[in-house]
Design a protein around this motif. Structure first.
Motif, short mmCIF file in Angstrom:
data_model
loop_
_atom_site.label_atom_id
_atom_site.label_comp_id
_atom_site.label_asym_id
_atom_site.label_seq_id
_atom_site.Cartn_x
_atom_site.Cartn_y
_atom_site.Cartn_z
N ARG A 208 -4.15 -0.58 -4.87
CA ARG A 208 -4.56 -1.10 -3.57
C ARG A 208 -4.17 -0.12 -2.48
NH1 ARG A 208 -1.21 -5.07 -2.88
NH2 ARG A 208 -0.12 -4.13 -1.11
N PHE A 209 -5.12 0.27 -1.66
CA PHE A 209 -4.88 1.17 -0.54
C PHE A 209 -5.00 0.36 0.76
CE2 PHE A 209 -5.59 4.08 -3.86
CZ PHE A 209 -5.32 5.38 -3.46
N ASP A 210 -3.93 0.30 1.52
CA ASP A 210 -3.91 -0.40 2.80
C ASP A 210 -3.91 0.62 3.94
OD1 ASP A 210 -3.76 -2.76 1.43
OD2 ASP A 210 -1.64 -3.12 1.82
N PHE A 211 -5.00 0.65 4.71
CA PHE A 211 -5.12 1.55 5.86
C PHE A 211 -4.94 0.70 7.13
CE2 PHE A 211 -7.69 3.23 2.41
CZ PHE A 211 -7.38 4.58 2.39
N ARG A 212 -3.87 0.95 7.87
CA ARG A 212 -3.57 0.13 9.05
C ARG A 212 -3.75 0.96 10.33
NH1 ARG A 212 -1.22 -4.51 7.29
NH2 ARG A 212 -0.35 -4.44 5.17
N GLY A 213 -4.57 0.42 11.25
CA GLY A 213 -4.80 1.05 12.53
C GLY A 213 -4.53 0.08 13.66
N SER A 257 -11.49 -5.33 1.89
CA SER A 257 -11.17 -6.42 2.80
C SER A 257 -10.90 -5.80 4.17
CB SER A 257 -9.94 -7.19 2.31
OG SER A 257 -9.50 -8.13 3.28
N VAL A 258 -11.49 -6.37 5.21
CA VAL A 258 -11.38 -5.82 6.56
C VAL A 258 -10.86 -6.89 7.52
CG1 VAL A 258 -12.61 -4.70 8.46
CG2 VAL A 258 -13.31 -4.27 6.10
N GLU A 259 -9.94 -6.50 8.38
CA GLU A 259 -9.45 -7.40 9.43
C GLU A 259 -9.60 -6.71 10.78
OE1 GLU A 259 -5.43 -8.57 8.64
OE2 GLU A 259 -5.87 -9.25 6.60
N ASN A 264 -18.16 -6.43 16.44
CA ASN A 264 -17.83 -5.72 17.68
C ASN A 264 -16.34 -5.47 17.84
OD1 ASN A 264 -17.13 -8.37 18.01
ND2 ASN A 264 -17.92 -8.56 20.10
N ALA A 265 -15.64 -5.40 16.70
CA ALA A 265 -14.20 -5.15 16.74
C ALA A 265 -13.83 -3.97 15.85
CB ALA A 265 -13.44 -6.38 16.28
N ILE A 266 -13.04 -3.06 16.39
CA ILE A 266 -12.47 -1.98 15.58
C ILE A 266 -11.45 -2.62 14.63
CG2 ILE A 266 -11.07 0.12 15.63
CD1 ILE A 266 -12.17 0.52 18.51
N ARG A 271 -8.45 -2.72 3.67
CA ARG A 271 -7.77 -2.74 2.37
C ARG A 271 -8.82 -2.50 1.29
NH1 ARG A 271 -4.21 -7.49 2.36
NH2 ARG A 271 -2.63 -5.99 3.00
N GLY A 272 -8.63 -1.47 0.51
CA GLY A 272 -9.58 -1.13 -0.55
C GLY A 272 -8.89 -1.07 -1.89
#
Length: 400
Positions: A208-213, A257-259, A264-266, A271-272
């Motif tokens: 699981r790769f979690d990319f947090r911005g 999975s996207v949060e 219209n939200a960055i 999470r991939g």
């Protein structure tokens, strides 16, 4: 048998199957298995982990020969992956009875639960529990996409989740396990053979790769001011393809999975899940290292925080060489033909059991080469050839 199974859990929208563990569709499949066992006068039982068994002879006598597979599916999967092995097991027994075959060893047919891991994210839960490769504590932590835990799902389906755990006594009764499966590739189609024998299963795992911005407005935030994890994720997907090609492996980001998941939200989080498989451990390590290195470089360059976690891993599985060679001998005995031996990148219950029981696999030709999709297929003639091959193997193995 095939006609009875086909409607269960089938999506009218996709034409694929949604037979996920401990759901109503799974319950229908399990009821079908019990009916098939009882219709043949077999002793039926469910083990502590929810795996179903049908026995000809007393398994307590030991040195049993067991065949079977699974009935659950991936989301919108095909009809053949798993069920072909269970249907063929019952059909092979019918064929042996037609031949008036005699059995010197107990013969078992099994349906392993939750092989695909579609609901709780871990493949081969039923066989992993039985083999002691998944602890009770680990199993109780598994949850589905709706937050329902594995114990809660099992209890709702009428199974005691507190009873699960390693089952060494049961596995000790098995002298050989042979799983028939539709081929998940085109090797047999290209060679012109109806049936093949497995040599090994590639090492494979899920990460699981979690990319947090930082979440922000898609319309008012300048590109230069963004900490958008999506481009970094996208670059990582491309890196996975490159690394896999270089190593002769495969790597797939198939779930995301996207949060907050708004048009219209960055995103604040992408999470991939990566699935990667390779012919050997060194190649797999190289692929994972290359993907992770690229992901961190992209993340650092764009102010993205990255966490990588391994969720499951299975090392290379070499099927029992003596049993594999015996299958080749039995199948070539009357014809003199050499049955092709194939490697596979797909995991199976047979691979999980290989550390506890001598295991082998038979593959039936899949002309499309497609699997985990409604396009998965096998012709009736090839399925019948698979049943006859399995019957020949079981007849040979059950004679002392």
């Amino acid at each position: 048998m095939w006609a009875e199974l086909l409607p269960i859990g089938r999506s009218s929208a996709s034409g694929g199957y949604r037979r996920h563990a401990w759901t109503s569709a799974d319950a229908e499949c399990r009821a079908w298995f019990q009916e098939q066992a009882e219709a043949r006068g077999l002793a039926y039982e469910v083990d502590r982990n929810g795996n179903q068994w049908a026995w000809l002879g007393d398994p307590a006598d030991g040195d049993a020969v067991v065949t079977g597979s699974h009935l659950d599916s991936v989301p919108d999967g095909g009809a053949f992956d798993g069920p072909l092995g269970v249907v063929s097991a019952f059909a092979a027994l019918d064929e042996l009875r037609f031949r008036n075959a005699t059995f010197d060893r107990p013969l078992g047919i099994v349906n392993f639960g939750d092989e695909e891991g579609a609901r709780f994210g871990l493949a081969c839960v039923g066989s992993r529990l039985a083999a002691g490769q998944l602890t009770v504590e680990q199993a109780h932590l598994l949850t589905d996409g709706d937050g329902i835990s594995l114990p809660k799902a099992m209890a709702a389906a009428g199974h005691d989740p507190d009873a699960i755990g390693a089952d060494p006594e049961r596995l000790a009764r098995i002298g050989a396990f042979v799983e028939l499966h539709v081929e998940q590739g085109r090797a047999l189609d290209l060679s012109g053979d109806q049936v093949g024998i497995a040599s090994s299963i590639w090492p494979h795992g899920r990460w699981r790769f979690d990319f947090r911005g930082e979440a922000n407005h898609a319309g008012t935030t300048r590109l230069v001011d963004r900490r958008d994890p999506m481009p970094t994720y996208a670059e990582t997907v491309l890196a996975a393809r490159r690394e896999a090609e270089l190593a002769g492996a495969v790597a797939t980001f198939g779930k995301i999975s996207v949060e907050p998941n708004g048009v219209n939200a960055i995103p604040s989080l992408v999470r991939g899940w990566l699935d990667s498989r390779a012919p050997g451990q060194e190649a797999l390590d190289t692929v994972l290292a290359g993907i992770t290195r690229a992901a961190r470089e992209y993340a650092d360059a764009h102010g993205i925080d990255l966490d990588v976690a391994r969720e499951s891993f299975t090392p290379v599985v070499e099927f029992d060489h003596a049993l594999r060679d015996e299958l080749g001998r039995l199948l070539g005995r009357d014809t003199g033909l050499t049955v092709p031996v194939l490697g596979t990148g797909a995991g199976h219950d047979a691979g999980i059991l290989s550390g506890s029981v001598p295991t082998a696999m038979l593959f039936v030709r899949n002309p499309t080469g497609v699997s985990h999709s409604p396009a998965e297929s096998a012709t009736e003639d090839d399925c019948v050839a698979g049943v006859r091959a399995l019957a020949d193997v079981l007849e040979g193995l059950t004679r002392r």
